[in-house]
Design a protein around this motif. Sequence first.
Motif, PDB file in Angstrom:
ATOM      1  N   GLU B 189       0.829  -1.209   0.000  1.00 48.73           N
ATOM      2  CA  GLU B 189       0.000   0.000   0.000  1.00 48.73           C
ATOM      3  C   GLU B 189       0.861   1.256   0.000  1.00 48.73           C
ATOM      4  O   GLU B 189       0.571   2.220  -0.709  1.00 48.73           O
ATOM      5  CB  GLU B 189      -0.929  -0.018   1.223  1.00 48.73           C
ATOM      6  CG  GLU B 189      -2.025  -1.079   1.103  1.00 48.73           C
ATOM      7  CD  GLU B 189      -2.928  -1.135   2.325  1.00 48.73           C
ATOM      8  OE1 GLU B 189      -2.396  -1.039   3.449  1.00 48.73           O
ATOM      9  OE2 GLU B 189      -4.155  -1.293   2.146  1.00 48.73           O
ATOM     10  N   GLU B 225      -4.829 -11.544  -0.151  1.00 49.09           N
ATOM     11  CA  GLU B 225      -4.688 -10.094   0.071  1.00 49.09           C
ATOM     12  C   GLU B 225      -4.370  -9.356  -1.223  1.00 49.09           C
ATOM     13  O   GLU B 225      -4.883  -8.268  -1.490  1.00 49.09           O
ATOM     14  CB  GLU B 225      -3.568  -9.828   1.093  1.00 49.09           C
ATOM     15  CG  GLU B 225      -3.993 -10.020   2.534  1.00 49.09           C
ATOM     16  CD  GLU B 225      -2.819  -9.834   3.497  1.00 49.09           C
ATOM     17  OE1 GLU B 225      -3.017  -9.195   4.540  1.00 49.09           O
ATOM     18  OE2 GLU B 225      -1.706 -10.326   3.210  1.00 49.09           O
ATOM     19  N   GLU B 228      -7.455  -9.127  -3.381  1.00 45.07           N
ATOM     20  CA  GLU B 228      -8.382  -8.125  -2.833  1.00 45.07           C
ATOM     21  C   GLU B 228      -7.857  -6.712  -3.070  1.00 45.07           C
ATOM     22  O   GLU B 228      -8.611  -5.792  -3.389  1.00 45.07           O
ATOM     23  CB  GLU B 228      -8.581  -8.364  -1.321  1.00 45.07           C
ATOM     24  CG  GLU B 228      -9.245  -9.693  -0.977  1.00 45.07           C
ATOM     25  CD  GLU B 228     -10.705  -9.754  -1.446  1.00 45.07           C
ATOM     26  OE1 GLU B 228     -11.327  -8.697  -1.597  1.00 45.07           O
ATOM     27  OE2 GLU B 228     -11.188 -10.893  -1.692  1.00 45.07           O
ATOM     28  N   PHE B 229      -6.562  -6.548  -2.903  1.00 44.20           N
ATOM     29  CA  PHE B 229      -5.910  -5.254  -3.116  1.00 44.20           C
ATOM     30  C   PHE B 229      -6.124  -4.787  -4.560  1.00 44.20           C
ATOM     31  O   PHE B 229      -6.478  -3.633  -4.812  1.00 44.20           O
ATOM     32  CB  PHE B 229      -4.416  -5.402  -2.798  1.00 44.20           C
ATOM     33  CG  PHE B 229      -3.585  -4.176  -3.040  1.00 44.20           C
ATOM     34  CD1 PHE B 229      -3.683  -3.079  -2.190  1.00 44.20           C
ATOM     35  CD2 PHE B 229      -2.682  -4.132  -4.095  1.00 44.20           C
ATOM     36  CE1 PHE B 229      -2.898  -1.951  -2.406  1.00 44.20           C
ATOM     37  CE2 PHE B 229      -1.900  -3.015  -4.306  1.00 44.20           C
ATOM     38  CZ  PHE B 229      -2.003  -1.923  -3.464  1.00 44.20           C
ATOM     39  N   CYS B 230      -5.928  -5.687  -5.511  1.00 45.79           N
ATOM     40  CA  CYS B 230      -6.106  -5.334  -6.925  1.00 45.79           C
ATOM     41  C   CYS B 230      -7.562  -4.956  -7.197  1.00 45.79           C
ATOM     42  O   CYS B 230      -7.832  -4.023  -7.959  1.00 45.79           O
ATOM     43  CB  CYS B 230      -5.678  -6.485  -7.830  1.00 45.79           C
ATOM     44  SG  CYS B 230      -3.907  -6.703  -7.881  1.00 45.79           S
ATOM     45  N   LYS B 231      -8.475  -5.685  -6.587  1.00 44.29           N
ATOM     46  CA  LYS B 231      -9.896  -5.356  -6.754  1.00 44.29           C
ATOM     47  C   LYS B 231     -10.159  -3.952  -6.233  1.00 44.29           C
ATOM     48  O   LYS B 231     -10.763  -3.110  -6.901  1.00 44.29           O
ATOM     49  CB  LYS B 231     -10.768  -6.342  -5.957  1.00 44.29           C
ATOM     50  CG  LYS B 231     -10.992  -7.671  -6.625  1.00 44.29           C
ATOM     51  CD  LYS B 231     -11.574  -8.687  -5.677  1.00 44.29           C
ATOM     52  CE  LYS B 231     -12.846  -8.177  -4.978  1.00 44.29           C
ATOM     53  NZ  LYS B 231     -13.357  -9.162  -4.001  1.00 44.29           N
ATOM     54  N   LYS B 232      -9.686  -3.686  -5.016  1.00 42.15           N
ATOM     55  CA  LYS B 232      -9.943  -2.401  -4.345  1.00 42.15           C
ATOM     56  C   LYS B 232      -9.357  -1.248  -5.157  1.00 42.15           C
ATOM     57  O   LYS B 232     -10.003  -0.206  -5.327  1.00 42.15           O
ATOM     58  CB  LYS B 232      -9.322  -2.450  -2.940  1.00 42.15           C
ATOM     59  CG  LYS B 232      -9.582  -1.220  -2.094  1.00 42.15           C
ATOM     60  CD  LYS B 232      -9.160  -1.452  -0.642  1.00 42.15           C
ATOM     61  CE  LYS B 232      -8.417  -0.273  -0.054  1.00 42.15           C
ATOM     62  NZ  LYS B 232      -6.964  -0.325  -0.108  1.00 42.15           N
ATOM     63  N   GLU B 233      -8.144  -1.433  -5.674  1.00 49.05           N
ATOM     64  CA  GLU B 233      -7.450  -0.341  -6.352  1.00 49.05           C
ATOM     65  C   GLU B 233      -7.735  -0.319  -7.852  1.00 49.05           C
ATOM     66  O   GLU B 233      -7.218   0.534  -8.576  1.00 49.05           O
ATOM     67  CB  GLU B 233      -5.935  -0.440  -6.106  1.00 49.05           C
ATOM     68  CG  GLU B 233      -5.527  -0.369  -4.643  1.00 49.05           C
ATOM     69  CD  GLU B 233      -5.737   1.026  -4.048  1.00 49.05           C
ATOM     70  OE1 GLU B 233      -5.912   1.994  -4.832  1.00 49.05           O
ATOM     71  OE2 GLU B 233      -5.730   1.154  -2.807  1.00 49.05           O
ATOM     72  N   GLY B 234      -8.492  -1.302  -8.343  1.00 46.54           N
ATOM     73  CA  GLY B 234      -8.787  -1.338  -9.773  1.00 46.54           C
ATOM     74  C   GLY B 234      -7.563  -1.670 -10.623  1.00 46.54           C
ATOM     75  O   GLY B 234      -7.398  -1.170 -11.734  1.00 46.54           O
ATOM     76  N   SER B 278     -13.591  -5.551 -10.116  1.00 45.11           N
ATOM     77  CA  SER B 278     -12.672  -4.777 -10.956  1.00 45.11           C
ATOM     78  C   SER B 278     -11.940  -5.723 -11.901  1.00 45.11           C
ATOM     79  O   SER B 278     -11.971  -6.928 -11.720  1.00 45.11           O
ATOM     80  CB  SER B 278     -11.668  -4.040 -10.079  1.00 45.11           C
ATOM     81  OG  SER B 278     -10.813  -4.979  -9.477  1.00 45.11           O
TER      82      SER B 278
END
Lengths: 470, 470
Positions: B189, B225, B228-234, B278
Amino acid sequence: MKTRLQVLNCEYAVRGEIVTIAQKLQQELKDNPGSHPFDEILYCNLGNPQALGQQPITFFREVLVLRDQPAILDRAGTRGLFGADAIERAHKIQDQIPGRATGAYSHSQGTKGLRDTIAAGIEARDGFRADPNDIFLTDGASPVRRMAFSVPFLSTRFIRLQLHSMVALLYLIILMKQWDGDWKFSELENQLETAKLNGISVRALVVINPGNPTGQVLAENNQREIVEFCKKEGLILLADEMLIGMPRCIRRMFMCRTSSSTHLRKSLVRWDTVKMISPLYLFTPCLKGIVESVENEEVTWKYLVRPEIKDQIYKVASVNLCSNISGQILASLIMNPPKAGDESHESYSAEKNKILSSLARHARTLEDAINSLEGIRCNRAEGAMYLFPRIQLPQKAIEAARAANTAPDAFYCRHLLNATGIVVVPGSGFGQVPGTWHFRCTIIPSEDKIPAIISRQEKFHEKFMDEFRK
Amino acid sequence: MKTRLQVLNCEYAVRGEIVTIAQKLQQELKDNPGSHPFDEILYCNLGNPQALGQQPITFFREVLVLRDQPAILDRAGTRGLFGADAIERAHKIQDQIPGRATGAYSHSQGTKGLRDTIAAGIEARDGFRADPNDIFLTDGASPVRRMAFSVPFLSTRFIRLQLHSMVALLYLIILMKQWDGDWKFSELENQLETAKLNGISVRALVVINPGNPTGQVLAENNQREIVEFCKKEGLILLADEMLIGMPRCIRRMFMCRTSSSTHLRKSLVRWDTVKMISPLYLFTPCLKGIVESVENEEVTWKYLVRPEIKDQIYKVASVNLCSNISGQILASLIMNPPKAGDESHESYSAEKNKILSSLARHARTLEDAINSLEGIRCNRAEGAMYLFPRIQLPQKAIEAARAANTAPDAFYCRHLLNATGIVVVPGSGFGQVPGTWHFRCTIIPSEDKIPAIISRQEKFHEKFMDEFRK
């Protein structure tokens, strides 16, 4: 970015929308036989001879196979299945490959021992020293272009634009030759001036000789003019001379068609006797799928390939590790085929001549048939396996194409495919003199398909011309 | 442009200056035996097992060979030289290849029949549907990266910078795991925030798992993680999971070393049960030199791979025609090896197990030896054929390196090479946590070389540390 996408579109032409439609039709024919007015797709779009039935050369395959499975090299049963000289050559190549392993990455320029063989073959052919350390073996021509334009010395975004501009430029040159009987040198100068006026600082000229898509060969004096032009303008010359390196006899077939009987024998690199005053760099592919790059020796060390530049080229080559080993071995076999007296010499010559005479027959038959069609003019194939007929389309067809948001030649090719199953490539995918329309077709379909191709194309063409006549 | 050159330098590390020096030394040893304090160069720099004596799997080679020389497929003598199931498989593959020709270009995504076999193998392994039409076979991972970042959807100059930034970012993540026992998610992050603050609009994350150069494996919760991170940040997730696709037993060897016994079994693509919000795209290589790309099915059609995007990917793939056919065939064989009851099953298993147990022995021996050296700490190899020891260099060595305008780890590696003939890759070529120094060495040298490597390295290291101690 726009230019880059244009080039993507351009290169994609050969396998583009037309091929996607062809694959769809093929599936439909399989699922519902009789669903179209033809029973098979006839691929005349790609220079892919073995997909269309051309047989590989036995000696080449035998050596490749024995190198990939050395466990059988010394087994008794092997002598019955493979030629003695193929076994001997496989042993020799085994000694040339570090670790004796074809399943390993090689030196980034290609295995040194194989480059030695290739360099010797070039020397024998072209009559000047070829240094194996100056040869880079790659998987086809695309990596060479990428390599050349990734070298820091050349690598600015501007250069990328220039490359693509110059490619378009080149095609124009070859078309000039095709339509006016000779190449207009002034056209090249005009294009360079136009590029400069548009703020493009041109650094390189790409020459594809024999030409693709036209199949035409640059005459000796034109080759000399190009070299002099690059010297004068300080341009890097990237010479894609794929067919130059093919076994000489493949080219000999075409030679009777050209004004000079010798200018195909050697690559542009023979101009090493000219004293160079500017950078000059030549890539000489030696067969489809394999490229070797040969630097003009004198030029190399004096002007262009200062050691630090060559280090940069090596650096870029090493990023992708190496080209495939089978291809490297094949290049060494092509540059050193069986000689008179070798066990495989007779079969090698017979197989080769069969391919060549078949290509020559096809070329003549297709040229004649295409030239007999209304509004189509097709030059003789001189040095490549392509024909690039120019087609005079009726005004109504041009308007119908524009209404369908398609280039007129693509419109013609799509109609041809849907009516006959014949796949050819629209000239607009390559770039052509504005206002002219072409298609590229190969001369490689197998013997038994040629009559069908000709009769279907004739019937279609007559109908198409009638439909759009007025 | 600066970033691009940095990456060139980075990738070049594996075959860079150190390798050039090694080749020079090798030539000197050949020309003047005894000219150096060692009698051979020991290459521990490249993941190139067969160059170091590892034997190919007989069944794979037999099928390849019979496909390349089908003339011998039905000859009587062939049965004595090749396994019956290899002959049968070669026949089957011959039927899968259009034109039955391995010397021809294939479909740009790879031959459809071979992709069918590969898709079936992925389904059997991972337990979700794999569509052969979503698989692209390429020559290694580099063309995949080029393809992904040439798609208009992604192709801005910014993206190129981002790719490279993210590669650097990734290595940091893996090092985190290596040194702190687990991977610090917050570090990812932070890196993303830093990139954004520097005006880089990040679009993709490249994950290499198991890691190169570290050989470490991301734990199951870390994989989750990242997704999920890639989903959240697109972000687009490009997963280079080369070893995931290798025969499972190759990975099983390493499994006892990891906290979870199952998280290596399947690729990241198993997260298809997670509802995606995403774009997510995964490349799953299945062996060194061959890459297949598998899209998460649910995601594919709902979010990312709208048909027009897939058309663009196909377009980019088609520019380079196709990957080499031998590699395509090999991928299909690896995803469908001989089964119990097949004639070759026993020899296949024996050869495979020999390779694996040898790799496991090497890894343990080298890890233990390296960990016994002063100031060096080396994690266990978990999932790749690399070790990436961290080395605490004396201040005087760091200063001497800076005076010589070299990274301290490159300074160490060059001294190691000149004193022992051992070739390893400086960590600075890959990117590492600032202020730390590493080298990458492979675990693949042949059995008989390992004692020499260990004893020479020990002697050198002691001397080096003494020399620069104060």
